[in-house]
Scaffold this motif. Structure first.
Motif, short mmCIF file in Angstrom:
data_model
loop_
_atom_site.label_atom_id
_atom_site.label_comp_id
_atom_site.label_asym_id
_atom_site.label_seq_id
_atom_site.Cartn_x
_atom_site.Cartn_y
_atom_site.Cartn_z
N UNK B 2 0.84 -1.19 0.00
CA UNK B 2 0.00 0.00 0.00
C UNK B 2 0.88 1.24 0.00
N UNK B 3 0.47 2.19 -0.80
CA UNK B 3 1.22 3.44 -0.87
C UNK B 3 0.85 4.33 0.31
N UNK B 4 1.84 4.70 1.07
CA UNK B 4 1.59 5.50 2.28
C UNK B 4 1.97 6.96 2.05
N UNK B 5 2.10 7.37 0.79
CA UNK B 5 2.73 8.66 0.55
C UNK B 5 1.95 9.88 1.03
N UNK B 6 0.63 9.78 1.22
CA UNK B 6 -0.04 10.98 1.75
C UNK B 6 0.35 11.24 3.19
N UNK B 7 0.82 10.23 3.88
CA UNK B 7 1.17 10.42 5.30
C UNK B 7 2.38 11.35 5.46
N UNK B 8 3.07 11.62 4.37
CA UNK B 8 4.18 12.56 4.48
C UNK B 8 3.69 14.01 4.34
N UNK B 9 2.37 14.16 4.13
CA UNK B 9 1.82 15.52 4.03
C UNK B 9 1.31 15.97 5.39
N UNK B 10 1.11 17.28 5.49
CA UNK B 10 0.71 17.81 6.78
C UNK B 10 -0.79 18.06 6.82
#
Lengths: 215, 10
Positions: B2-10
Motif C-alpha cells: 500500500x502506498x503511504x505517501x499521503x502520510x508525508x503531508x501535513x
C-alpha cells in the motif's frame, strides 16, 4: 517535495503566524472564531498521533510541532489570556461546532482506508478539517467590518488548501500508485468552502475597497 | 504494498 506542496505548507504557516501576530501584538482576537480554532486543535491532535511513532523528516516533525503548538496556544489565548479574551465576541460566534464532530467520527468509522485506531483518527482529522472553517466563515458573515489581518488569515488558509490540490495533481502524474480518494475529496470540499470568500476578497482587492461580505 | 505517501503531508 514539489513546489506546490512547499508553497502550500508555507502559506499555512504564514496564516498561523498572521493570526498569532494579531493576537500577540494587538492583543485582540476580534473577528476570530474560537470554535474554528478549537476544531483545528482537535484536527492536529488526532492527525499527528504518528509524531512519535513514524519519522518522516525533520521538516515534517518540526511543522507538526509548530501546528500543534500554535493551534493550542491560540485556543489558550482566546480562552484564558486576560486581555485577549475580552475582545472575543462570544455572542456572534454561535456556530454549534460540536455537532460537526459526531458526523465526522461516524464517517471516519465507516469510510477509511484501514480500520485501525491510528488510521480512523487520521481519517477523522481529514473530515473535520474539511468543515472546521465553517464557524469562522459564519462569524465573518456577521461581522460587518473585517480587519486586514483577519481577511489575510482566511485568504492564506484558502490559498494553502488550493496549493495542496495542485500538489496532489502534480503527484498523481509524477508518482506511481498515487491515488488517495479520501484525502482528495475531503480536501476538495474544504477548498470549495473558500470559493465565496475568495470571490469577495478579490473583488475588494481589485477595487481597492475594504473587505465586506454581503449580509 | 500500500502506498503511504499521503502520510508525508501535513
Amino acid at each position: 517535495m514539489n513546489i506546490f506542496r512547499l508553497a502550500g505548507d508555507m502559506t499555512h504557516l504564514f496564516s498561523v503566524l498572521v493570526l498569532l501576530l494579531k493576537i500577540h501584538t494587538i492583543k485582540s482576537c476580534a473577528g476570530i472564531s474560537l470554535k474554528t480554532q478549537e476544531l483545528y486543535a482537535l484536527v492536529f491532535a488526532t492527525r499527528y498521533l504518528d509524531i512519535f511513532t513514524d519519522y518522516i523528516s525533520l521538516y515534517n516533525t518540526c511543522m507538526k510541532l509548530i501546528f500543534l503548538g500554535s493551534s493550542f496556544s491560540i485556543v489558550w489565548y482566546i480562552r484564558r489570556h486576560k486581555i485577549v479574551r475580552r475582545s472575543y465576541d462570544k455572542e456572534q460566534d454561535t456556530f454549534r461546532h460540536h455537532f460537526l464532530i459526531l458526523p465526522c467520527i461516524i464517517l471516519a468509522l465507516l469510510i477509511n482506508e484501514k480500520f485501525t485506531v491510528k488510521e480512523v483518527m487520521w481519517t477523522f482529522s481529514l473530515y473535520l478539517e474539511a468543515v472546521a472553517i465553517l464557524p469562522q466563515l459564519v462569524l465573518l458573515q456577521r461581522t460587518r467590518n473585517i480587519d486586514n489581518l483577519t481577511g489575510q488569515y482566511i485568504f492564506l488558509l484558502g490559498a494553502y488548501r488550493s496549493l495542496y490540490i495542485l500538489n496532489w495533481i502534480y503527484r498523481y502524474f509524477t508518482e506511481q500508485h498515487y491515488v488517495h480518494w479520501i484525502t482528495w475529496i475531503s480536501g476538495l470540499v474544504q477548498t470549495l468552502l473558500y470559493a465565496d470568500f475568495f470571490y469577495y476578497y478579490f473583488h475588494s482587492w481589485k477595487n481597492n475597497e475594504k473587505l465586506q461580505l454581503p449580509a | 504494498t500500500k502506498d503511504e505517501s499521503t502520510k508525508d503531508e501535513l
